[in-house]
Every structure is written in C-alpha cells, then in structure tokens.
Scaffold this active site. Structure first.
Site, short mmCIF file in Angstrom:
data_model
loop_
_atom_site.label_atom_id
_atom_site.label_comp_id
_atom_site.label_asym_id
_atom_site.label_seq_id
_atom_site.Cartn_x
_atom_site.Cartn_y
_atom_site.Cartn_z
CB CYS A 237 -3.40 0.73 -6.71
SG CYS A 237 -3.47 1.40 -8.38
CB CYS A 407 6.35 -1.56 7.88
SG CYS A 407 6.46 -3.20 7.16
#
Lengths: 448, 91
Positions: A237, A407
C-alpha cells in the site's frame, strides 16, 4: 522599564511552555491509559460459554436479534465464539468494529505496528490521539468503547512461526487482514494445522479479494497459490497506494463472512451449497464484483493435501524472500562511488556544480512535489527514453555532466542509475531520495 | 473482412498486477486453441514482466477456476472469458 518588559516576555514564554507540557502530559496519559486497559488481567481459555443473554445484551442487539437469520440462537453463538483478527490496518479496522459491534464474545487482535498519521485515511478504527500507539492496543480500545461486553485481547507482536501455534488454536475463526505475503502463507499453514477456517481479505489500489480458506472441504491458500510471487512483483500500500473505502468494503465482507460461519448461515444458505468462491472487487470498474467458482481442496496440496510435505510451520520469510511487514527493505544495488548523500547534493546546488537532476517517480507522485529544475521520466519508461535524456543534457549544455537521479525513497533511483550507466550516461543516485531530502535538508519539503 | 478463424474471439480480463502491466482491464484476442497457447501469446505481447505475474496467478474461464497444470489440455472456445487473477497481498 526595559527590565519589566523582558520579565513579561520570560513569563509569557514560561506560560506557553507550561501549556505545551500540560498538553503533552495529557497525550501521554491517554496513550498510557490505552495501553493499561489493553492488558487483560485474567483470560480464561477456552472462552467460557454463556447459556443465556443478559437483558442488557438483548437490548443492545435487538435490531439483529429480530432477524430470522440471527435470532437468539445466532446471537448466543456470537457471544460464545472467539475470533482472531491478524492485522489492525485497513482491513482489520472495519472487521474489528463490526465483529465487536455484533457481539462476538472474544476478539484477539495481532499487530506489531504503530499508528501513523498516513494510516488514518483507511484505518478508521484508530484516531489522531492514537498516533504512535501500537495498533493492536489502539484497536482493542476502540472495540471496548463500542461494546464493553466484548473481551478483547491485544497481541502487540509480529505473528511468526514461533508464536502462531500458541495463539491460533485458541480461537474458533481466524481473519487474515495482513499486508504481506509471508504472513499470508504462515496464517494459511497454521490454520490448516490447527483446523481453523481462515477468512482472508486483501486490498490494494482500487481492487480487493475475498476468500474463505480451509473451510468445508474448500481449498487453502496454497491450493490456489502453491508458490509465492517473486518479491519484486509484489506491491504494498505504501508504494502502490490504496483508497480507504477499498479495504473498507473487503473488511466489512470479511466480518460478514466470519459472522455467517459462526452462526451457521454459511452452512445452510444457498450460497454455501455452491462451491467455495473467490470474490474479486474492482472498485474503479462499473462491474464492482465478480465471483470465481473454486474447486475443492487439492489432493496434492503441500499442506492440506493427502500426503502433506508441510506438517509444521516453516520459515516464511525465507520461503517468500521478503519479511513479514509491508515496509520495504532499502535496496542496495550500487557501489558507494555511484551514490551521493542528500547533504552532498545540496552542496552541489550551492556550488552550482553542472549536473542534471532526473526524477524517476510515477507521474502521479511527481505532480505532488518536485525539486526545482528536475527533469522527469518515470523509471518504467527510462529504457525507451534514453535519447530524451541525452537530448535534454545537450539542450541544457550539460553533455558529459553527471545526471543525479532521485525518487521517493532511493530504491528506483538506483535501478535508474544502472540503466543510465549501461547506456553510457554518467549518473549518481541520491541516497534515500526525497524522503531523506525532506528529513535532513528541507523540512518544508512535502512528503507523502 | 476477417476470415472465419479470426472472427472467433476471447475476452481476457486482467486484475491487480496483470492490469498494471498490460495497462488494460480487458481485451479481445483471436481465439487460441488452448490456455497454454494464450499464455504464450501474452508472453510474446507483454514480455517476461507479465509472464512472471501469470506464473503465480489463477486462471478462470467463464468465472470458473482452472488448474494451471491442465493449461495444455484446456481448450478454449469462441466468446470465452478468461480472467487472470494474481494474488493481492495488501491490507
């Protein structure tokens, strides 16, 4: 005069300090309270059966008692049943709330993790006050506040091979509300070995699944998925995202299924005479639900088959190649010389070192926040867009300069550096990504 | 004009990780003779990335689970709906 003003300032700041500390004490007392109440002093095993419901219970459960499907018999069954909920997250939240509300006599909750503010959009059993509190204790406290008749036992630990067989055999029905592959195999095997039905739910992004394993001759998880998927193909998630209502729907269905098994509805309804099923919930589609008919258990299944090779719990972390949490282990694929720390990158900016910053996150993440001057290509497209990187370097008059890659957490950026290097572009990874940038360099930078 | 063989089609439904990789929730394909042929067609079309997912997924034909080990013997027919269902582990 000046002295008086200074004294006034000191008084004011002491007063503010005092207020702040008072609030902190209140917060800690509340957390401590939750923890203290979660220690069940005397738990009697197995759950002592009651013959009759009290007047208070009859009043409380009136609306479901008058359902022919439940009635006094069903309500007493709920009262005399113990259920174990593994995971007090997005699935576990509605499960615990509805099982506790419905009058299940004893609920065990296993969760090692602590409530984080980024959980609250979906883990609706926890509150802002509970941030930092263990999830099993926080969930237990919420159940008690809904139904003080319910006996709740919180296990603030990781369920693993060393403790699963001490906990699971004590319960009648087990609900899998976990967030990782290793615990799913562990729970499956433990439920097969202990002979318990396993009501399993899962949810990610906009989709969910629901199946009852090891029940009425139906399959177990291993019958359907004999080998775990490669770890790099598994999304959690935190990386993939999830809409709160998705685990909400699946968790509610898990609670319903556990109640049906408990009161015997699942045995006699027309649904149960059909084969076992896998329910697929596609929250983004107009066809929300699809039901796949499953077969009975596999005779050659490694754990529930005729000649099982698994007769006791194994090492599930090793089996799955990944740990029993949904937290990512930081990747380390690059050598030190190919990486720089966020502070060093900040120095590059100060020194105006010629470079190009390449951000390789997904577009949806890039839109949330980005560093100035960054050039954006998602990792998935990078191999095909090497020419774009080269052109951009030229148009910025940076041909031959380093590309620094960033990132969110510093994993994808390492993979991107590899791709760039393989294509003759000199590149460095910014260690820990934007997360570390926000932590150590720019506290104002938004992190998600 | 499609010739008669090409007019026979199947509908492939992609879920979870299979949907992410193909970028599709479903697509129509020309009818392959067996499920094993379909696996090969999909590997050619979407590469190893999808193959890795499919190897650990369930197949269902017309909403009924099919044993993976029977894929070579599982014939497909016109208008079949094949679902590729990878495990979802989040929660």
């Amino acid at each position: 005069m000046r002295e008086g003003r200074a004294q006034f300032k000191v008084n004011m700041s002491l007063q503010e300090e005092n207020e702040r500390l008072k609030r902190r004490i209140e917060e800690l007392e509340r957390q401590n309270n939750i923890f203290e109440q979660s220690r069940s002093p005397e738990v009697v095993w197995p759950l002592p059966a009651v013959e009759q419901l009290s007047n208070a219970e009859i009043k409380r459960f009136g609306r479901q008692l008058i359902l022919p499907d439940v009635g006094i018999t069903g309500q007493k069954k709920l009262r005399n049943t113990s259920m174990l909920v593994v995971g007090a997250g997005g699935l576990g939240s509605p499960i615990c709330l509805y099982l506790g509300g419905a009058g299940v006599g004893r609920i065990g909750i296993v969760d090692h993790d602590e409530v984080d503010i980024s959980n609250l959009h979906r883990q609706v059993i926890h509150t802002e006050n509970g941030v930092g509190v263990n999830k099993a204790h926080s969930a237990a406290e919420s159940i008690r506040s809904i139904n003080s008749h319910c006996e709740v036992i919180a296990y603030d630990k990781v369920l693993d091979s060393s403790n699963a067989m001490d906990i699971i055999p004590n319960y009648d029905i087990v609900l899998d509300a976990t967030d990782n592959v290793a615990t799913r195999y562990l729970l499956n095997d433990a439920c097969v070995l202990a002979g318990k039905p396993l009501v399993s739910g899962s949810a990610l992004r906009m989709e969910g699944q629901l199946t009852t394993y090891n029940y009425n001759g139906g399959p177990c998880y291993r019958c359907l998925y004999p080998t775990p998927p490669p770890p790099e193909t598994v999304t959690n998630c935190a990386d993939g995202g999830v809409l709160g209502a998705i685990p909400g729907v699946i968790g509610c269905l898990q609670a319903l299924q556990a109640i049906k098994i408990c009161i015997g509805l699942a045995d006699t309804s027309f649904l149960a005479r059909d084969p076992p099923t896998l329910l697929i919930f596609s929250g983004a589609s107009s066809t929300l639900f699809r039901t796949i008919k499953l077969r009975k258990r596999k005779e050659d299944c490694a754990v529930c088959g005729e000649n099982p090779s698994i007769t006791e719990l194994i090492d599930y972390v090793q089996f799955c190649g990944r740990g029993a949490t949904d937290k990512d282990e930081p990747l380390k694929v690059l050598e030190e010389q190919d990486r720089i720390m966020v502070e060093a990158y900040q120095q590059c900016l100060t020194d105006k070192t010629p470079h190009m910053l390449l951000d390789v996150r997904e577009p949806v993440q890039y839109e949330i926040c980005q560093l100035p001057g960054s050039y954006h290509i998602p990792l998935k497209q990078l191999k095909k867009r090497i020419d774009d990187v080269k052109q951009e370097l030229e148009s910025r008059n940076l041909a031959g300069s380093d590309v620094y890659v960033i990132c969110r957490l510093g994993n994808d950026s390492q993979l991107a550096v590899r791709i760039l290097e393989e294509n003759g572009i000199s590149a460095k990874d910014i260690v820990g990504g934007l997360y570390e940038w926000a932590n150590r360099v720019d506290k104002e930078f938004p992190m998600y | 004009m499609l010739d008669s063989d090409n007019s026979k089609q199947i509908n492939v439904l992609y879920f979870a990780a299979a949907k992410e990789i193909t970028g599709l929730s479903s697509e129509e394909l020309d009818l392959p003779p067996t499920l094993k042929h379909l696996t090969e067609i999909l590997t050619c079309k979407y590469g190893d990335e999808l193959r890795k997912i499919v190897d650990h997924s369930l197949y269902a034909i017309n909403m009924e689970y099919i044993e993976k080990k029977d894929e070579a013997n599982t014939g497909l027919k016109d208008k079949d709906e094949i679902a590729i269902i990878p495990p979802v582990s989040g929660g």
